[in-house]
Design a protein around this motif. Structure first.
Motif, PDB file in Angstrom:
ATOM      1  N   GLN A 235       1.120  -1.434  -0.050  1.00 37.63           N
ATOM      2  CA  GLN A 235      -0.021   0.105  -0.518  1.00 37.63           C
ATOM      3  C   GLN A 235       1.255   1.054  -0.347  1.00 37.63           C
ATOM      4  OE1 GLN A 235      -2.433  -0.767   3.476  1.00 37.63           O
ATOM      5  NE2 GLN A 235      -3.999   0.664   2.389  1.00 37.63           N
ATOM      6  N   TYR A 236       1.601   1.101   0.851  1.00 38.92           N
ATOM      7  CA  TYR A 236       2.610   2.202   1.029  1.00 38.92           C
ATOM      8  C   TYR A 236       4.368   2.234   1.143  1.00 38.92           C
ATOM      9  CZ  TYR A 236       3.537   7.298   3.305  1.00 38.92           C
ATOM     10  OH  TYR A 236       4.007   8.567   3.393  1.00 38.92           O
ATOM     11  N   VAL A 237       4.584   2.917   1.223  1.00 39.43           N
ATOM     12  CA  VAL A 237       6.369   2.702   0.891  1.00 39.43           C
ATOM     13  C   VAL A 237       6.806   3.310   1.926  1.00 39.43           C
ATOM     14  CG1 VAL A 237       8.976   2.279   0.434  1.00 39.43           C
ATOM     15  CG2 VAL A 237       6.702   1.512  -0.923  1.00 39.43           C
ATOM     16  N   CYS A 238       7.436   3.039   3.569  1.00 39.48           N
ATOM     17  CA  CYS A 238       8.186   4.005   4.231  1.00 39.48           C
ATOM     18  C   CYS A 238       9.392   4.456   4.380  1.00 39.48           C
ATOM     19  CB  CYS A 238       7.304   3.214   5.632  1.00 39.48           C
ATOM     20  SG  CYS A 238       7.804   4.139   6.727  1.00 39.48           S
ATOM     21  N   ARG A 239       9.966   4.736   3.924  1.00 39.39           N
ATOM     22  CA  ARG A 239      10.922   5.131   4.257  1.00 39.39           C
ATOM     23  C   ARG A 239      11.617   6.712   4.554  1.00 39.39           C
ATOM     24  NH1 ARG A 239      14.624   4.948  -0.774  1.00 39.39           N
ATOM     25  NH2 ARG A 239      16.038   4.356   0.625  1.00 39.39           N
ATOM     26  N   ASP A 250      18.842   4.077   6.241  1.00 41.58           N
ATOM     27  CA  ASP A 250      18.811   2.874   5.147  1.00 41.58           C
ATOM     28  C   ASP A 250      17.016   2.003   5.564  1.00 41.58           C
ATOM     29  OD1 ASP A 250      20.948   3.615   3.856  1.00 41.58           O
ATOM     30  OD2 ASP A 250      21.925   2.348   5.350  1.00 41.58           O
ATOM     31  N   TYR A 251      16.283   2.598   5.861  1.00 43.38           N
ATOM     32  CA  TYR A 251      15.177   1.880   6.856  1.00 43.38           C
ATOM     33  C   TYR A 251      13.949   1.894   5.377  1.00 43.38           C
ATOM     34  CZ  TYR A 251      10.533   0.639   8.903  1.00 43.38           C
ATOM     35  OH  TYR A 251       9.698  -0.453   9.678  1.00 43.38           O
ATOM     36  N   ARG A 252      13.460   0.864   4.550  1.00 47.86           N
ATOM     37  CA  ARG A 252      12.518   0.711   3.763  1.00 47.86           C
ATOM     38  C   ARG A 252      11.841  -0.453   4.219  1.00 47.86           C
ATOM     39  NH1 ARG A 252      14.533   0.599  -1.922  1.00 47.86           N
ATOM     40  NH2 ARG A 252      16.141   1.739  -1.968  1.00 47.86           N
ATOM     41  N   GLY A 253      10.409   0.542   5.076  1.00 47.65           N
ATOM     42  CA  GLY A 253       9.022  -0.634   5.211  1.00 47.65           C
ATOM     43  C   GLY A 253       8.101  -0.880   4.105  1.00 47.65           C
ATOM     44  N   TYR A 254       6.985  -1.905   3.546  1.00 43.48           N
ATOM     45  CA  TYR A 254       6.574  -1.661   2.921  1.00 43.48           C
ATOM     46  C   TYR A 254       5.571  -2.543   3.985  1.00 43.48           C
ATOM     47  CZ  TYR A 254      10.932  -2.281  -0.011  1.00 43.48           C
ATOM     48  OH  TYR A 254      11.780  -2.132  -0.051  1.00 43.48           O
ATOM     49  N   PRO A 273       5.947  -7.171  -9.865  1.00 46.60           N
ATOM     50  CA  PRO A 273       6.364  -7.741 -10.957  1.00 46.60           C
ATOM     51  C   PRO A 273       7.616  -7.646 -11.131  1.00 46.60           C
ATOM     52  CG  PRO A 273       5.822  -5.030 -12.014  1.00 46.60           C
ATOM     53  CD  PRO A 273       5.779  -5.214  -9.650  1.00 46.60           C
ATOM     54  N   GLY A 274       8.319  -7.522 -10.113  1.00 49.78           N
ATOM     55  CA  GLY A 274       9.826  -7.725 -10.826  1.00 49.78           C
ATOM     56  C   GLY A 274      10.253  -9.334 -10.416  1.00 49.78           C
ATOM     57  N   GLY A 275       9.640 -10.164  -9.763  1.00 51.20           N
ATOM     58  CA  GLY A 275      10.006 -11.411 -10.051  1.00 51.20           C
ATOM     59  C   GLY A 275      11.455 -11.973  -8.924  1.00 51.20           C
ATOM     60  N   VAL A 309      10.362  -1.647  -4.697  1.00 49.89           N
ATOM     61  CA  VAL A 309       8.788  -2.352  -4.170  1.00 49.89           C
ATOM     62  C   VAL A 309       8.590  -0.794  -4.067  1.00 49.89           C
ATOM     63  CG1 VAL A 309       7.531  -3.054  -2.832  1.00 49.89           C
ATOM     64  CG2 VAL A 309       9.831  -4.062  -2.991  1.00 49.89           C
ATOM     65  N   SER A 310       7.422  -0.987  -5.141  1.00 51.59           N
ATOM     66  CA  SER A 310       6.106   0.489  -4.671  1.00 51.59           C
ATOM     67  C   SER A 310       4.877  -0.167  -4.275  1.00 51.59           C
ATOM     68  CB  SER A 310       6.575   0.874  -5.937  1.00 51.59           C
ATOM     69  OG  SER A 310       6.212   0.895  -7.625  1.00 51.59           O
ATOM     70  N   ARG A 311       4.382   1.212  -4.165  1.00 54.78           N
ATOM     71  CA  ARG A 311       2.709   0.784  -3.961  1.00 54.78           C
ATOM     72  C   ARG A 311       2.218   0.433  -5.784  1.00 54.78           C
ATOM     73  NH1 ARG A 311      -2.225   2.155  -1.255  1.00 54.78           N
ATOM     74  NH2 ARG A 311      -3.976   2.892  -3.234  1.00 54.78           N
ATOM     75  N   GLY A 312       1.142  -0.684  -5.098  1.00 55.75           N
ATOM     76  CA  GLY A 312       0.726  -1.673  -6.620  1.00 55.75           C
ATOM     77  C   GLY A 312       1.494  -2.648  -6.739  1.00 55.75           C
ATOM     78  N   ASP A 313       2.851  -2.771  -6.025  1.00 56.72           N
ATOM     79  CA  ASP A 313       3.278  -4.071  -5.920  1.00 56.72           C
ATOM     80  C   ASP A 313       2.553  -4.960  -5.086  1.00 56.72           C
ATOM     81  OD1 ASP A 313       4.748  -2.566  -7.846  1.00 56.72           O
ATOM     82  OD2 ASP A 313       6.855  -3.077  -6.571  1.00 56.72           O
ATOM     83  N   MET A 314       2.992  -6.888  -5.579  1.00 54.74           N
ATOM     84  CA  MET A 314       2.326  -7.811  -4.364  1.00 54.74           C
ATOM     85  C   MET A 314       3.725  -8.751  -4.204  1.00 54.74           C
ATOM     86  SD  MET A 314      -0.064  -9.697  -3.974  1.00 54.74           S
ATOM     87  CE  MET A 314      -2.163  -9.160  -4.539  1.00 54.74           C
ATOM     88  N   ILE A 315       3.508  -8.588  -2.948  1.00 60.75           N
ATOM     89  CA  ILE A 315       4.723  -9.741  -2.330  1.00 60.75           C
ATOM     90  C   ILE A 315       3.760 -11.023  -2.157  1.00 60.75           C
ATOM     91  CG2 ILE A 315       5.556 -10.213  -0.334  1.00 60.75           C
ATOM     92  CD1 ILE A 315       6.484  -7.081  -0.280  1.00 60.75           C
TER      93      ILE A 315
END
Lengths: 426, 306
Positions: A235-239, A250-254, A273-275, A309-315
């Motif tokens: 939904q949102y990336v926390c940086r 260097d924090y990246r929270g998905y 979509p990166g895979g 990784v950005s909003r709209g991606d799927m894990i």
């Protein structure tokens, strides 16, 4: 502060259900009865409706007035929109979606059904199974509601006759077999008198089964019935780069909500979509680290590798990925007054992803009574149709039947910004 | 945290509500360009701030806090507001009804009348001034029957109006926050919470509240079964008897239209016990402005009220 004593010891969470029926089936009275008999109506509210009942020349309190909403509705004596009501039994919190029953309001019922775990289908004991009963049942079933409860109401007007109830059950089961509906329960009730809803009452001693409330108390909540694959739309990336705390540079929270399945620290995941495949190094919620998390929880995932990784991606997990597709077949309920225009480009909002979409191929509307598909070139408000879309970018989806959260989408008209359609991926 | 974890995959009702609200807040952050969160110092907006912390920490909130000040507030509430904002280290914008009166956009019929309704004007002015495309608020559907029919993401036209007959369908958990310039969304993350849920959450999270929420002695006059606090703005009128009574506030708003209830509940636990057996609904007991007519809230919402 300590946890208060008054939090329930057993907490069966939240059950969302939907009531379907027309004004005449006694739907409002049923909801009023549920609220009243679970002591969910407060004194001042009761006072207002008893005054109104008196003004209208009634002897007893009209419980249906509890769900009477807007001025326009009171003027016309109809319900124009889905209303939400709440009650709690101490072990479970209930959210009722009260959808109007008129034929032209399929869109409201679809809206109410989309978030429900269970549906109560009201049948008037004097009239039995009507085309509308079938329509409501089919919509509830198509929207993926696992549990249907047929409540045969107004038993008091049929001398509480067991034969009337059994005749209706048998008619309904004949139809349910045709429609492929297999999880149905039946309960005879009188919403007006309060029989077999919260209390058993004195008139239906022949009924051995549970009361309506007992059925609700024991119905399984969403996500509990079968193992589902892990789906985490970002939904949102926390940086927090500008933070004063250098450890956070260097924090990246998905951030997102687990739509289905579960996840634990150390699990291998794939980002679409990166895979790219990596590992979960932390699961956080409000600054607290968790060892694992389950469907329904809103969390923050931290990954081992530095992936874009950005909003709209799927894990998801590499062994159970969703379909990555730029064409979809779907069952579409049209919600707007302006019919679907096959020449136009629409916007599809699916999980946290927005993509442009155009119709391709033929369309078939679905007849809720005959259960047949008919080829068509127009799809109007309240129609349910089978359609095909070509997408500008791929989405990460499952069949709606298998996963409501990743199988559902809404259609948005970019000119008006309105939500014009509700889709279920086939 | 999650109860029954592992044994059965069910979130407790508070975990479920919390998770839904966090999801809604993150959708606002993901979809809207310039949102704001309305913070008044009242209990529902205090809950919203905790939910925002859970949604966005360790990051900053992706929106400023906005308070529409009627100028008729209890000083404890304003002090609480400022202290809470300082603790969070977030940005607070205050816009006041007083300024709208000075500008002439709010015209009072009498100098001490309730300013609750006039907040709508100041709020819409603030929305225009900052170009907000979404305002997050702490309204709940159990408060009132017009609210029971409002969407979680509720569209407002260029005049800030709510049209109950023309709401966007809201399906699954798929929210459509798209607006044209000048229009905006009102977003209600705790739509599905009841008053009892709010108190249980306050207890679980150990949230601090303004002291007015707890039982204290106060001078009041009784009027039609409602207690009216005696304050410089609302003095006792001739013939009215002033009593000192133990009361607490269930909602906090403009002094002239918020009434306390008789209570001895001095802790959150005691309030929960009282709320669970409470016989009067929150707005019925305490909001002098909703009693005017059965449809008062619906009419005010159509004008842009929260």
């Amino acid at each position: 502060m300590n946890r208060p004593e008054s939090l329930p010891q057993i907490d069966h969470g939240v059950l969302r259900f939907l009531t379907c029926g027309s004004v005449d089936d006694g739907k409002s009275t049923l909801i009023g009865r549920l609220l009243h008999d679970t002591q969910s109506i407060l004194e001042d509210t009761l006072h207002v409706i008893s005054n109104t009942s008196r003004k209208r020349g009634l002897d007893a309190i009209d419980l249906s007035l509890l769900t009477d909403g807007l001025i326009a509705e009171r003027e016309q004596g109809i319900t124009i929109d889905v209303a939400y009501r709440y009650f709690s039994t101490g072990t479970r919190k209930y959210i009722i979606a009260d959808a109007p029953g008129h034929e032209q309001y399929t869109r409201n019922m679809v809206t109410a059904a989309s978030t429900a775990d269970l549906a109560i289908i009201l049948v008037d004991a004097r009239h039995g199974v009507l085309p509308q009963t079938r329509r409501h049942s089919v919509i509830a079933h198509r929207l993926g509601i696992g549990h249907l409860v047929v409540a045969v109401n107004k038993m008091d007007l049929c001398d509480y006759a067991q034969s009337v109830f059994e005749g209706i059950c048998s008619d309904y089961l004949d139809f349910a077999r045709l429609a492929g509906i297999d999880d149905v329960r039946f309960v005879p009730i009188s919403a007006l008198k309060g029989d077999m809803i919260v209390e058993r009452g004195d008139h239906l001693a022949w009924h051995q089964g549970p009361t309506l409330l007992e059925i609700l108390e024991n119905a399984p909540a969403a996500h509990t019935e079968h193992a589902e694959p892990f789906r985490f739309p970002v939904q949102y990336v926390c940086r927090p780069r500008q933070s004063d705390d250098p450890r956070l540079h260097d924090y990246r929270g998905y951030m997102g909500r687990i739509e289905s399945g579960e996840i634990a620290v150390g699990d291998t995941v794939t980002v679409l979509p990166g895979g790219r495949t990596t590992r979960v190094v932390a699961i956080q919620q409000g600054g607290v680290s968790l060892p694992a998390a389950i469907a329904g929880q809103s969390i923050t995932l931290l990954l081992e590798d530095d992936i874009d990784v950005s909003r709209g991606d799927m894990i998801a997990r590499p062994e159970a990925l969703p379909q990555v597709s730029d064409t979809i077949a779907a069952e579409l309920c049209w919600l707007a007054e302006k019919p679907l225009d096959a020449r136009r480009t629409y916007l599809i909002h699916h999980t946290t992803r927005d993509v442009r979409a155009r119709l391709t191929g033929g369309m078939e509307t679905f007849d809720l009574v005959t259960l047949h598909h008919v080829t068509t070139d127009t799809v109007r408000m309240n129609d349910i149709a089978r359609v095909h879309f070509r997408l500008a970018r791929p989405i990460f989806a499952d069949r709606y039947e298998e996963n409501r959260a990743t199988g559902a989408f809404i259609v948005i008209d970019e000119a008006s910004n309105d939500t014009v359609g509700a889709g279920m991926i086939l | 945290m999650t109860t029954i974890f592992g044994a059965s995959h069910v979130l407790s009702h508070l975990d479920w509500l919390e998770s839904e609200a966090i999801h809604i807040l993150r959708e606002v952050a993901g979809q809207c360009e310039n949102p704001a969160l309305l913070f008044s110092g009242g209990k529902d907006s205090i809950v919203l701030l905790r939910l925002a912390e859970k949604a966005f920490r360790p990051g900053r909130f992706p929106f400023p806090l906005l308070h529409i000040d009627t100028g008729h507030n209890y000083p404890e509430v304003i002090a609480f507001r400022d202290r809470r904002v300082a603790e969070l280290g977030e940005r607070l914008i205050v816009r006041s009804v007083e300024d709208s009166i000075a500008r002439g956009t709010v015209v009072l019929k009498s100098p001490n009348e309730s300013r609750n309704r006039h907040q709508s004007v100041t709020l819409l002015e603030a929305i225009e001034e900052f170009g907000f495309d979404a305002c997050i608020g702490g309204a709940r559907r159990d408060e009132e029957k017009a609210r029971a029919k409002e969407r979680i993401f509720s569209f407002r036209d260029a005049f800030g109006q709510w049209d109950p007959k023309n709401q966007r369908p809201e399906l699954w958990n798929l929210y459509n926050a798209r607006v044209h310039k000048g229009e905006h969304m009102r977003v209600f993350p705790i739509s599905n919470w009841t008053e009892l849920d709010v108190w249980q959450y306050i207890a679980r999270e150990g949230l601090e509240l303004p002291s007015l929420y707890f039982a204290h002695p106060r001078a009041i006059v009784r009027k039609n079964g409602v207690l009216r606090p005696v304050t410089p703005l609302t003095p006792a009128r001739e013939g009215e008897t002033v009593e000192i009574v133990n009361v607490r506030f269930r909602t906090i708003g403009d002094i002239t239209c918020t009434a306390p209830v008789e209570s001895t509940a001095a802790t959150v636990e005691e309030i929960i016990a009282e709320t669970a057996t409470m016989m009067l609904s929150e707005r019925g007991a305490t909001r002098l402005d909703d009693q005017t007519s059965e449809a008062a809230m619906e009419l005010r919402k159509k004008e842009g009220y929260f």
